[in-house]
Write a protein that holds these residues in place. Structure first.
Motif, PDB file in Angstrom:
ATOM      1  N   ASN A  87     -10.457 -13.380 -14.802  1.00 17.41           N
ATOM      2  CA  ASN A  87     -10.897 -14.272 -13.720  1.00 17.41           C
ATOM      3  C   ASN A  87     -10.527 -15.722 -13.988  1.00 17.41           C
ATOM      4  N   SER A  88     -10.507 -16.110 -15.242  1.00 12.40           N
ATOM      5  CA  SER A  88     -10.160 -17.499 -15.569  1.00 12.40           C
ATOM      6  C   SER A  88      -8.648 -17.724 -15.588  1.00 12.40           C
ATOM      7  N   LEU A  89      -7.879 -16.670 -15.628  1.00 13.86           N
ATOM      8  CA  LEU A  89      -6.418 -16.773 -15.670  1.00 13.86           C
ATOM      9  C   LEU A  89      -5.858 -16.433 -14.295  1.00 13.86           C
ATOM     10  N   GLY A  90      -5.876 -17.387 -13.390  1.00 13.67           N
ATOM     11  CA  GLY A  90      -5.467 -17.163 -12.006  1.00 13.67           C
ATOM     12  C   GLY A  90      -4.023 -16.727 -11.846  1.00 13.67           C
ATOM     13  N   ASN A  91      -3.093 -17.377 -12.556  1.00 13.69           N
ATOM     14  CA  ASN A  91      -1.679 -17.029 -12.421  1.00 13.69           C
ATOM     15  C   ASN A  91      -1.384 -15.623 -12.941  1.00 13.69           C
ATOM     16  N   VAL A  92      -2.020 -15.261 -14.038  1.00 11.44           N
ATOM     17  CA  VAL A  92      -1.802 -13.929 -14.609  1.00 11.44           C
ATOM     18  C   VAL A  92      -2.335 -12.867 -13.653  1.00 11.44           C
ATOM     19  N   LYS A  93      -3.483 -13.138 -13.061  1.00 14.79           N
ATOM     20  CA  LYS A  93      -4.080 -12.170 -12.144  1.00 14.79           C
ATOM     21  C   LYS A  93      -3.224 -12.011 -10.882  1.00 14.79           C
ATOM     22  N   LYS A  94      -2.639 -13.093 -10.385  1.00 12.36           N
ATOM     23  CA  LYS A  94      -1.751 -13.009  -9.221  1.00 12.36           C
ATOM     24  C   LYS A  94      -0.493 -12.210  -9.551  1.00 12.36           C
ATOM     25  N   TRP A  95       0.040 -12.446 -10.744  1.00 13.87           N
ATOM     26  CA  TRP A  95       1.226 -11.708 -11.180  1.00 13.87           C
ATOM     27  C   TRP A  95       0.914 -10.224 -11.324  1.00 13.87           C
ATOM     28  N   LEU A  96      -0.249  -9.911 -11.903  1.00 14.99           N
ATOM     29  CA  LEU A  96      -0.664  -8.520 -12.049  1.00 14.99           C
ATOM     30  C   LEU A  96      -0.928  -7.870 -10.691  1.00 14.99           C
ATOM     31  N   ALA A  97      -1.459  -8.640  -9.754  1.00 17.76           N
ATOM     32  CA  ALA A  97      -1.699  -8.107  -8.407  1.00 17.76           C
ATOM     33  C   ALA A  97      -0.375  -7.749  -7.729  1.00 17.76           C
ATOM     34  N   THR A  98       0.639  -8.562  -7.950  1.00 20.17           N
ATOM     35  CA  THR A  98       1.961  -8.256  -7.397  1.00 20.17           C
ATOM     36  C   THR A  98       2.521  -6.987  -8.023  1.00 20.17           C
ATOM     37  N   LEU A  99       2.398  -6.863  -9.333  1.00 20.40           N
ATOM     38  CA  LEU A  99       2.838  -5.641 -10.014  1.00 20.40           C
ATOM     39  C   LEU A  99       2.051  -4.422  -9.536  1.00 20.40           C
ATOM     40  N   LEU A 100       0.759  -4.599  -9.311  1.00 12.35           N
ATOM     41  CA  LEU A 100      -0.083  -3.500  -8.840  1.00 12.35           C
ATOM     42  C   LEU A 100       0.342  -3.031  -7.455  1.00 12.35           C
ATOM     43  N   ARG A 101       0.647  -3.970  -6.563  1.00 16.81           N
ATOM     44  CA  ARG A 101       1.123  -3.584  -5.221  1.00 16.81           C
ATOM     45  C   ARG A 101       2.438  -2.814  -5.312  1.00 16.81           C
ATOM     46  N   PHE A 102       3.333  -3.258  -6.177  1.00 16.33           N
ATOM     47  CA  PHE A 102       4.609  -2.575  -6.366  1.00 16.33           C
ATOM     48  C   PHE A 102       4.387  -1.171  -6.925  1.00 16.33           C
ATOM     49  N   ALA A 103       3.533  -1.067  -7.938  1.00 18.71           N
ATOM     50  CA  ALA A 103       3.260   0.241  -8.550  1.00 18.71           C
ATOM     51  C   ALA A 103       2.567   1.174  -7.563  1.00 18.71           C
ATOM     52  N   ARG A 104       1.695   0.644  -6.727  1.00 20.60           N
ATOM     53  CA  ARG A 104       1.002   1.478  -5.737  1.00 20.60           C
ATOM     54  C   ARG A 104       1.978   2.003  -4.688  1.00 20.60           C
ATOM     55  N   ARG A 105       2.899   1.143  -4.259  1.00 19.61           N
ATOM     56  CA  ARG A 105       3.848   1.547  -3.222  1.00 19.61           C
ATOM     57  C   ARG A 105       4.760   2.675  -3.699  1.00 19.61           C
ATOM     58  N   TRP A 106       5.163   2.629  -4.979  1.00 18.00           N
ATOM     59  CA  TRP A 106       6.108   3.608  -5.503  1.00 18.00           C
ATOM     60  C   TRP A 106       5.448   4.718  -6.317  1.00 18.00           C
ATOM     61  N   HIS A 107       4.126   4.720  -6.407  1.00 21.15           N
ATOM     62  CA  HIS A 107       3.390   5.725  -7.171  1.00 21.15           C
ATOM     63  C   HIS A 107       3.719   7.144  -6.688  1.00 21.15           C
ATOM     64  N   THR A 108       3.593   7.402  -5.411  1.00 20.81           N
ATOM     65  CA  THR A 108       3.791   8.750  -4.873  1.00 20.81           C
ATOM     66  C   THR A 108       5.262   9.166  -4.873  1.00 20.81           C
ATOM     67  N   PRO A 109       6.194   8.331  -4.384  1.00 21.33           N
ATOM     68  CA  PRO A 109       7.594   8.768  -4.419  1.00 21.33           C
ATOM     69  C   PRO A 109       8.122   9.049  -5.829  1.00 21.33           C
ATOM     70  N   ILE A 110       7.783   8.206  -6.787  1.00 23.40           N
ATOM     71  CA  ILE A 110       8.238   8.429  -8.159  1.00 23.40           C
ATOM     72  C   ILE A 110       7.566   9.669  -8.738  1.00 23.40           C
ATOM     73  N   ALA A 111       6.302   9.899  -8.393  1.00 27.42           N
ATOM     74  CA  ALA A 111       5.602  11.093  -8.878  1.00 27.42           C
ATOM     75  C   ALA A 111       6.266  12.363  -8.349  1.00 27.42           C
ATOM     76  N   ILE A 112       6.694  12.353  -7.105  1.00 28.63           N
ATOM     77  CA  ILE A 112       7.359  13.528  -6.524  1.00 28.63           C
ATOM     78  C   ILE A 112       8.659  13.820  -7.259  1.00 28.63           C
ATOM     79  N   ILE A 113       9.423  12.785  -7.534  1.00 27.99           N
ATOM     80  CA  ILE A 113      10.690  12.969  -8.246  1.00 27.99           C
ATOM     81  C   ILE A 113      10.433  13.395  -9.695  1.00 27.99           C
ATOM     82  N   ALA A 114       9.396  12.840 -10.322  1.00 28.76           N
ATOM     83  CA  ALA A 114       9.052  13.234 -11.691  1.00 28.76           C
ATOM     84  C   ALA A 114       8.620  14.697 -11.746  1.00 28.76           C
ATOM     85  N   ILE A 115       7.901  15.164 -10.737  1.00 29.36           N
ATOM     86  CA  ILE A 115       7.496  16.567 -10.696  1.00 29.36           C
ATOM     87  C   ILE A 115       8.723  17.468 -10.579  1.00 29.36           C
TER      88      ILE A 115
END
Length: 182
Positions: A87-115
């Protein structure tokens, strides 16, 4: 008319914004699996039992491992972003939120290919010769635990899974890591 009659029915199991990428991933996975299975079925018996073929099915497993690490990264990022120390590290949390959105968007397609890679890996192992040792049994157990994960993921979209997707996914991740690294 009451409120139930006015509501529009839900269309499909997969949300519209993710549907195209899921369909593309299914097409890629199915095409790749059919292509590789055709190639595997054309191999001679001598080739199936050679050291060179052992590298082939290990490569399928390695590619699946890369995809699964990306799929599991979504849960790790979700857990990390909820930490109060960030919470005290605003820039790190914003960067992690961007990574989280990216990982969420590609979670299912990459999982299908991995399966798809996991299925190819399992088929190739059985073609090479299944031995009752720790590595093969842990892989088989991980494969059995993996079976409900995609189906519970479909229920997850409708909020009907009661956390079974997460629970079976974590159980698979533990067995997968045991199989991969021990």
């Amino acid at each position: 008319m009451n409120a139930r009659e006015i509501r529009a029915p839900k269309h499909g199991w997969i949300p519209k914004k993710e549907r195209i990428w899921v369909i593309v991933a299914i097409v890629i996975a199915a095409t790749f699996m059919l292509w590789e299975l055709k190639g595997l079925l054309q191999l001679s018996s001598a080739t199936l039992h050679s050291r060179q073929f052992e590298h082939t099915f290990k490569d399928f497993g390695s590619n699946a491992r890369i995809g699964l690490f990306f799929v599991l990264a979504y849960y790790v990022l979700l857990r990390v972003i909820r930490l109060r120390t960030l919470n005290s590290l605003g820039n790190v949390k914003k960067w992690l939120a961007t990574l989280l959105r990216f990982a969420r968007r590609w979670h299912t397609p990459i999982a299908i290919i991995a399966i798809a890679f996991i299925i190819l890996h399992a088929v190739a192992v059985f073609m090479h010769g299944f031995k009752f040792d720790f590595n093969n049994l842990s892989g088989l157990l991980a494969l059995l635990v993996l079976l409900p994960v995609p189906f519970s993921g479909l229920f997850r979209y409708q909020r009907l899974d009661r956390k079974w997707h997460l629970r079976s996914g974590v159980a698979f991740a533990v067995l997968f890591l045991i199989h991969s690294f021990l």
